[in-house]
Design an enzyme around this catalytic site. Structure first.
Site, PDB file in Angstrom:
ATOM      1  N   CYS A 190      -4.420  12.667  13.034  1.00 19.94           N
ATOM      2  CA  CYS A 190      -5.144  11.397  12.915  1.00 19.94           C
ATOM      3  C   CYS A 190      -5.045  10.641  14.226  1.00 19.94           C
ATOM      4  O   CYS A 190      -4.496  11.145  15.202  1.00 19.94           O
ATOM      5  CB  CYS A 190      -4.625  10.571  11.751  1.00 19.94           C
ATOM      6  SG  CYS A 190      -3.037   9.829  12.066  1.00 19.94           S
ATOM      7  N   ASP A 198       5.037   0.801  11.957  1.00 21.94           N
ATOM      8  CA  ASP A 198       3.804   0.164  11.474  1.00 21.94           C
ATOM      9  C   ASP A 198       3.675  -1.298  11.917  1.00 21.94           C
ATOM     10  O   ASP A 198       2.659  -1.933  11.648  1.00 21.94           O
ATOM     11  CB  ASP A 198       3.732   0.246   9.934  1.00 21.94           C
ATOM     12  CG  ASP A 198       3.390   1.646   9.453  1.00 21.94           C
ATOM     13  OD1 ASP A 198       3.095   2.508  10.303  1.00 21.94           O
ATOM     14  OD2 ASP A 198       3.429   1.884   8.234  1.00 21.94           O
ATOM     15  N   LYS A 210       0.835  -1.205   0.000  1.00 23.09           N
ATOM     16  CA  LYS A 210       0.000   0.000   0.000  1.00 23.09           C
ATOM     17  C   LYS A 210       0.872   1.260   0.000  1.00 23.09           C
ATOM     18  O   LYS A 210       0.627   2.195  -0.766  1.00 23.09           O
ATOM     19  CB  LYS A 210      -0.886  -0.005   1.259  1.00 23.09           C
ATOM     20  CG  LYS A 210      -1.512   1.325   1.586  1.00 23.09           C
ATOM     21  CD  LYS A 210      -2.347   1.266   2.836  1.00 23.09           C
ATOM     22  CE  LYS A 210      -1.624   1.571   4.116  1.00 23.09           C
ATOM     23  NZ  LYS A 210      -1.355   2.987   4.369  1.00 23.09           N
ATOM     24  N   ASN A 211       1.896   1.263   0.869  1.00 20.04           N
ATOM     25  CA  ASN A 211       2.686   2.488   1.022  1.00 20.04           C
ATOM     26  C   ASN A 211       3.638   2.735  -0.144  1.00 20.04           C
ATOM     27  O   ASN A 211       4.250   3.794  -0.231  1.00 20.04           O
ATOM     28  CB  ASN A 211       3.463   2.460   2.342  1.00 20.04           C
ATOM     29  CG  ASN A 211       2.538   2.686   3.524  1.00 20.04           C
ATOM     30  OD1 ASN A 211       1.353   2.974   3.352  1.00 20.04           O
ATOM     31  ND2 ASN A 211       3.069   2.530   4.732  1.00 20.04           N
ATOM     32  N   ARG A 231      -8.263  -0.464   5.350  1.00 20.72           N
ATOM     33  CA  ARG A 231      -7.428   0.570   4.713  1.00 20.72           C
ATOM     34  C   ARG A 231      -6.108  -0.022   4.215  1.00 20.72           C
ATOM     35  O   ARG A 231      -5.498   0.526   3.293  1.00 20.72           O
ATOM     36  CB  ARG A 231      -7.110   1.682   5.727  1.00 20.72           C
ATOM     37  CG  ARG A 231      -8.267   2.646   5.982  1.00 20.72           C
ATOM     38  CD  ARG A 231      -7.833   3.756   6.917  1.00 20.72           C
ATOM     39  NE  ARG A 231      -6.453   4.112   6.626  1.00 20.72           N
ATOM     40  CZ  ARG A 231      -5.534   4.399   7.537  1.00 20.72           C
ATOM     41  NH1 ARG A 231      -5.839   4.424   8.808  1.00 20.72           N
ATOM     42  NH2 ARG A 231      -4.302   4.705   7.181  1.00 20.72           N
ATOM     43  N   ARG A 288       0.568  14.345  12.867  1.00 23.34           N
ATOM     44  CA  ARG A 288       0.925  14.302  11.439  1.00 23.34           C
ATOM     45  C   ARG A 288       1.176  15.707  10.869  1.00 23.34           C
ATOM     46  O   ARG A 288       0.492  16.159   9.945  1.00 23.34           O
ATOM     47  CB  ARG A 288      -0.143  13.593  10.594  1.00 23.34           C
ATOM     48  CG  ARG A 288      -0.580  12.221  11.058  1.00 23.34           C
ATOM     49  CD  ARG A 288       0.485  11.174  11.031  1.00 23.34           C
ATOM     50  NE  ARG A 288       0.833  10.583   9.768  1.00 23.34           N
ATOM     51  CZ  ARG A 288       0.459   9.386   9.337  1.00 23.34           C
ATOM     52  NH1 ARG A 288      -0.393   8.656  10.036  1.00 23.34           N
ATOM     53  NH2 ARG A 288       0.899   8.884   8.227  1.00 23.34           N
TER      54      ARG A 288
END
Ligand code: UD1
Length: 423
Positions: free
Chosen positions: A116, A305, A22-23, A397, A121
């Site tokens: 978030c 993560d 995803k990233n 997500r 952030r």
């Protein structure tokens, strides 16, 4: 809204393939704006965060359609619409798109992405970096107005090796006059992937993966086909699930060097690992051993993560561990939910003390963010009895077909629609 119902306590067995990262895919999609020709992103994951980025692309007049697992993007015409907070609120990393719009159109307007669940952030590094490339920036009522009509290459010295700021600046430098040098650049594998993608379009990026990246601006980029790298965080999540629940699994399609920060730690807690080409086999018997200290940091250190999922495994370790979160200021929220399962975790600021308990018990819990949600799934797989995990939309997500993959590994997990008014 949906929930997972997980009957835990079954060791995992079998083989799983990791999705595309995803990233890596997110900045690559943003970088499609750099060319007016079609781009095909192969094996693009079907995820909520990807959908949110595609909404932004379409808002700017680009077309983006899946053909099976291939994503076809075309940014022939880019409209300079304001990217409003409805769009940026769904995807904090939407700010990555500034660099590519500016490089292509020399103007961009975007709402501040805001904070978030895991932290504030801030975007100061993105803004000051773009200013070093002669972009004029004004912030008016939460909308960032960027004027890049005088943009040119320059030297950007990042105070911190931010992944997003590095990616933004690489894209910003791609089509402008002169050389852009990013000093103290992030070194994550996703940065290397973005550099390879820009170069596959005819760009001239060198040094990615090291601390100094050079981008030589070119007049035009062309379309291409590109397959982004495998998702190192998903790979790490599956291996950590074995650490917590026991069993033996083979994770296929991994770049083993990308997951070294995690696998080194898994070995220390007792997971046996063998690598064959792009497959890693992880097996675990008994409880994990505790870790004196687990600290998150920038690549190649242990990734933030993976912190929640790993902490979930340490929750059933045979002793106490200390976990230090150095990247985000509010990334232990999920521990309140783990406590409902019997975990003994004390958090103060960025430090968690995890006293391992012999077993966790199934409970009703709620995910409030992506990786915290993954941690709840890992804990539920290890726990005795039934858990219900709400907030599956956060997990969606970043994890594609999670319950399908875990079911193939023998886990008892079901996705169920919530009834009206439930939670
Ligand atoms: C990316 C990843 C995210 C991962 C993070 C750190 C994507 C889509 N997301 O996020 O999953 O957790 O890297 O590996 O790739 N910071 C500032 N000012 C800035 C930018 C960042 O202070 O302008 C701080 C952040 O608050 C944070 C730290 O730098 O404390 C790391 O952020 P950064 O590397 O930028 O993460 P992201 O690119 O947002």
């Amino acid at each position: 809204m949906q929930k997972f119902i997980i009957d835990g306590g079954t060791p995992l067995q079998g083989e799983v393939s990791v999705q595309t990262a995803k990233n890596a895919a997110l900045p690559i999609i943003a970088a499609c704006i750099l060319t007016d020709e079609p781009v095909v992103i192969e094996r693009c994951p079907h995820l909520k965060d990807i959908d949110a980025m595609l909404d932004i692309m379409r808002h700017l007049g680009c077309t983006a359609e899946f053909d099976g697992d291939d994503l076809k993007v075309c940014c022939r015409d880019v409209a300079l619409n304001v990217i409003n907070s409805d769009l940026t609120g769904k995807l904090r990393s939407s700010i990555f798109i500034l660099g590519s719009i500016l490089s292509r159109c020399r103007r961009a307007y975007i709402s501040h992405p805001g904070g978030c669940e895991i932290g504030l952030r801030p975007i100061d590094l993105h803004i000051s970096g773009l200013k070093s490339l002669a972009v004029k920036i004004a912030d008016d009522c939460g909308v960032i107005y960027c004027d890049g009509t005088e943009m040119r290459g320059g030297v950007v010295n990042l105070d911190f090796a931010s992944v997003g700021a590095t990616e933004n600046l690489m894209m910003a430098g791609a089509l402008i006059d002169g050389d852009t040098t990013i000093v103290n650049a992030a070194r994550e594998p996703e940065i290397v992937d973005l550099a390879q993608f820009i170069n596959a379009m005819g760009g001239r990026v060198s040094g990615a993966g090291g601390s100094v990246i050079k981008v030589r601006g070119v007049a035009k980029l062309h379309g291409c086909r590109y397959r982004p790298m495998p998702d190192r965080i998903c790979a790490g999540t599956y291996m950590t699930a074995v650490a917590a629940a026991g069993g033996k699994i083979t994770v296929c399609g991994v770049v083993p060097e990308h997951v070294l920060g995690v696998t080194e730690r898994l070995k220390q807690i007792g997971v046996k690992l063998t690598v064959h080409g792009d497959s890693v086999t992880a097996s675990m018997q008994g409880r994990p051993r505790p870790l004196h200290k687990l600290e998150t940091n920038v690549y190649p250190a242990f990734p933030t993560d993976m912190q929640p999922q790993f902490t979930a495994a340490l929750a059933v370790a045979s002793g106490s561990s200390v976990v230090v979160e150095n990247l985000f200021e509010n990334r232990f929220g999920y521990t309140v939910e783990l406590a409902k399962m019997g975990a003994a975790i004390t958090v103060k600021d960025r430090v968690a003390v995890v006293r391992g308990v012999p077993k966790l018990s199934g409970a009703v819990v709620r995910a409030h963010d992506l990786r915290g949600g993954a941690a709840l799934v890992v804990a539920s797989l290890a726990a005795e009895g039934r858990s219900v995990v709400y907030g599956v939309e956060h997990i969606d997500r970043g994890y594609e077909y999670l319950e399908r993959e875990l079911t193939a590994l023998g886990a008892k997990i079901k996705r169920v629609d919530c009834v009206a008014g439930e939670r």
